[in-house]
Design a protein around this motif. Structure first.
Motif, PDB file in Angstrom:
ATOM      1  N   SER A 179      16.258  -7.991  17.994  1.00 48.53           N
ATOM      2  CA  SER A 179      15.443  -6.818  17.701  1.00 48.53           C
ATOM      3  C   SER A 179      13.997  -7.229  17.438  1.00 48.53           C
ATOM      4  CB  SER A 179      15.985  -6.078  16.473  1.00 48.53           C
ATOM      5  OG  SER A 179      17.293  -5.598  16.715  1.00 48.53           O
ATOM      6  N   ASP A 188      11.393  -2.430  16.919  1.00 49.05           N
ATOM      7  CA  ASP A 188      12.860  -2.350  16.959  1.00 49.05           C
ATOM      8  C   ASP A 188      13.418  -2.366  18.380  1.00 49.05           C
ATOM      9  OD1 ASP A 188      13.261  -2.321  14.209  1.00 49.05           O
ATOM     10  OD2 ASP A 188      13.053  -0.142  14.089  1.00 49.05           O
ATOM     11  N   SER A 244      18.604   0.935  10.694  1.00 48.07           N
ATOM     12  CA  SER A 244      18.697  -0.525  10.567  1.00 48.07           C
ATOM     13  C   SER A 244      20.145  -0.981  10.620  1.00 48.07           C
ATOM     14  CB  SER A 244      18.051  -0.976   9.253  1.00 48.07           C
ATOM     15  OG  SER A 244      18.175  -2.379   9.094  1.00 48.07           O
ATOM     16  N   GLN A 299      21.470  -0.530  14.159  1.00 53.55           N
ATOM     17  CA  GLN A 299      20.921  -1.511  15.092  1.00 53.55           C
ATOM     18  C   GLN A 299      21.478  -2.910  14.836  1.00 53.55           C
ATOM     19  OE1 GLN A 299      18.987  -0.686  17.541  1.00 53.55           O
ATOM     20  NE2 GLN A 299      17.813  -2.473  18.209  1.00 53.55           N
TER      21      GLN A 299
END
Length: 591
Positions: A437, A442, A520, A523
């Motif tokens: 990432s 991101d 977050s 991901q």
């Protein structure tokens, strides 16, 4: 009166390759590649294409043996062709079809003034992207003379170490490379397994009971996977008994074999090997062997005057001795292409030949039947597995592991190879199973990326990140051996505890009601569930319960001191740098 030359008859797959070429170039001038295993008869495919071509044809390759071989096959059509090769002492451009060596063409480009309609490149995996390379200079000249030139490459090994796949897209509908490549599409491919199953090649028998092995794994290698000759000689010199034991086994196993090829690591190593073989039964070829001596030795070997032929990096292509039924590999290589070329020397059919014995004393460990994976096995337990992309549905072939029932446990694929139809044509699927990432946007990038493909910002090298954190007094780094996850459904929060081999730990929480923390967690963890083989979206803590056993853990976790506690700032997944990961033995531990 001599008998007329009998016309050759193409095998079904050879005709399919010819038809695929005609179909492709009727639609586009994009350079294309055909992939056929060693021994599949690429020369006959070339002969047929050259025979039916309307314009001038130039067939290029890198060794005189292949120039001669391809020319001979073309002559089976009953037509004559020219040869342009200093090594064969001929430089003729008087025919419609010319077979030439790249080394002879390059210094004489002014001779090639007439437009070439079809350019065929045999062993095309050798064509580099570098504009200053031999092939690229020739391609540039021929394209200038005829902008409509059609370029076809043929190879058994379409994966180039240090670069990757030599083409972008495959006719079966998947993407091989995002890079700019010389060849745009593979238009026909035949797997080795098909050739063996249908009796077109000799079955290889891999001999597992090798009595001794060299361990080349600790040697440093360059971008092409090659260790220095000095380092190889030093390592081999430390274990003279290993070479002796290997040759004793080779000699014993060769008693029931007709022709044995031994691939040595260096010239010094080859001479050592020759010391264990009788002069009457063995011959040696190196890069220093004169052309005249080389031709004579090869001829004697083909006539079976020698049982053993030892060589150092000179007989991997352009060498055809069908009686070879035993291959002993005593040299390391990180190139699956080179390994396939080596083994391919023993797979041609010959009368009375039932199998070819393959002995690998260098621990190379490649799977001959899964070259499409395109890279070395991550470990000896890996096997080729099918992994469906959750985004486009494409069935990818990756290295991976399965359980006793054949169910996928994990895989090592990074990105989907699928192609999707769009209004502008075919585009590569952008789904990533493993990713890094970008800390700025991101965006998902390849785990080896240094620049984000989305925002183009620099991505800090993981080793630099770890090195910097280890030198900071207010930073803490743990080599993560596992995680423990606890859920608070009432507060919709996920607590993650990271722990290392020594019992040290770090903790953090993800409050899923907070959009930034939910993103977050999604991901970093959810997207990586089961190596990314399924798409899951989490908004409530309780939704993660069925997936808890499949949540991955990072390889390293970095935290910074924040008042009275440690705040996790980075999690490094899929780490491939120099520092040791948890439960991984290393002689040079750094972290």
């Amino acid at each position: 009166m001599s008998d007329p030359i009998k016309p050759y008859i193409l095998r079904d797959y050879q005709q399919d390759a010819v038809n695929a070429t005609l179909s492709h170039f009727r639609q586009t001038q994009d350079p294309a590649v055909i992939v056929l295993p060693t021994g599949a008869g690429k020369s006959l495919v070339i002969a047929e294409l050259a025979n039916i071509a309307r314009g001038r044809v130039l067939c290029l390759t890198h060794v005189k043996e292949l120039v001669e071989q391809n020319h001979a096959k073309f002559c089976l059509t009953g037509r004559s062709a020219g040869i342009y090769s200093a090594g064969l002492k001929q430089k003729s451009l008087d025919h419609q079809v010319t077979f030439a060596s790249v080394q002879s063409v390059l210094p004489n480009l002014n001779d090639f003034k007439d437009p070439i309609s079809l350019l065929v490149i045999d062993e095309c995996h050798r064509v580099a992207m570098d504009e200053d390379s031999q092939y690229q200079k020739i391609l540039a000249h021929l394209s200038q003379v005829n902008p409509d030139i059609k370029t076809l490459g043929l190879t058994a090994t379409p994966f180039r170490l240090g670069f990757g796949w030599i083409y972008q897209n495959h006719y079966h509908g998947f993407n091989r490379s995002q890079k700019e490549t010389v060849f745009k599409k593979c238009i026909y491919e035949l797997p080795l397994r098909y050739m063996i199953k249908h009796g077109f090649l000799t079955p290889p028998t891999v001999h597992d009971a090798t009595i001794a092995n060299y361990d080349f794994s600790a040697l440093e290698t360059n971008a092409f996977g090659n260790a220095s000759e000095k380092d190889l000689n030093h390592l081999i010199g430390q274990y003279p008994r290993v070479t002796q034991a290997i040759l004793e086994q080779v000699i014993e196993l060769a008693k029931k074999r007709t022709g044995v090829m031994i691939f040595a690591a260096t010239v010094k190593h080859a001479n050592e090997i020759m010391g264990y073989l009788s002069a009457e039964s063995a011959a040696l070829i190196t890069g220093a062997t004169s052309h005249g001596d080389r031709d004579q030795i090869i001829q004697d070997f083909k006539q079976k005057r020698y049982r053993f032929l030892v060589n150092v990096s000179v007989l991997t292509t352009g060498f055809d001795a069908p009686h070879v039924d035993m291959i002993a590999v005593l040299r390391p290589t990180q190139s699956i292409s080179l390994y396939q070329q080596i083994v391919g020397r023993g797979l041609r059919l010959d009368e009375g030949k039932e199998s070819c014995l393959i002995l690998d004393y260098a621990g190379n460990g490649y799977d001959l039947f899964a070259p499409e994976v395109g890279e070395k096995k991550p470990n000896k337990d890996s096997e080729a597995v099918m992994v469906e992309c959750p985004q486009c549905g494409f069935q990818n072939t990756f290295w991976g592991k399965t359980d006793e029932e054949g169910q996928l446990i994990e895989h090592y694929g990074r990105r989907c190879h699928g192609l999707a139809e769009t209004p502008d044509g075919e585009e590569a699927c952008d789904y990533r199973f493993k990713f890094k990432s970008c800390p700025h946007c991101d965006g998902e990038n390849d785990i080896a990326a240094r620049v984000c493909q989305t925002c183009h910002s620099d991505i800090i090298d993981p080793d630099e990140l770890l090195k910097k954190a280890l030198n900071l007094k207010d930073a803490k780094v743990i080599r993560c051996a596992g995680i423990k996850v606890e859920l608070n459904e009432k507060e919709n929060t996920v607590f993650v505890r990271y722990f290392d081999e020594d019992g040290n730990e770090l903790t953090e929480n993800f409050k899923l009601n907070n959009p930034a923390r939910r993103k977050s967690f999604q991901q970093e963890f959810v997207k990586r569930i089961a190596s990314g083989i399924t798409q899951v979206t989490i908004s409530q803590a309780k939704e993660i319960t069925p997936f808890l056993p499949y949540l991955p853990h990072p390889d390293f976790v970095i935290a910074r001191k924040s008042q009275h506690y440690w705040k996790v700032t980075q999690r490094l997944f899929d780490y491939q740098g120099a520092y040791r990961k948890a439960n991984q033995l290393s002689h040079n531990e750094k972290a």
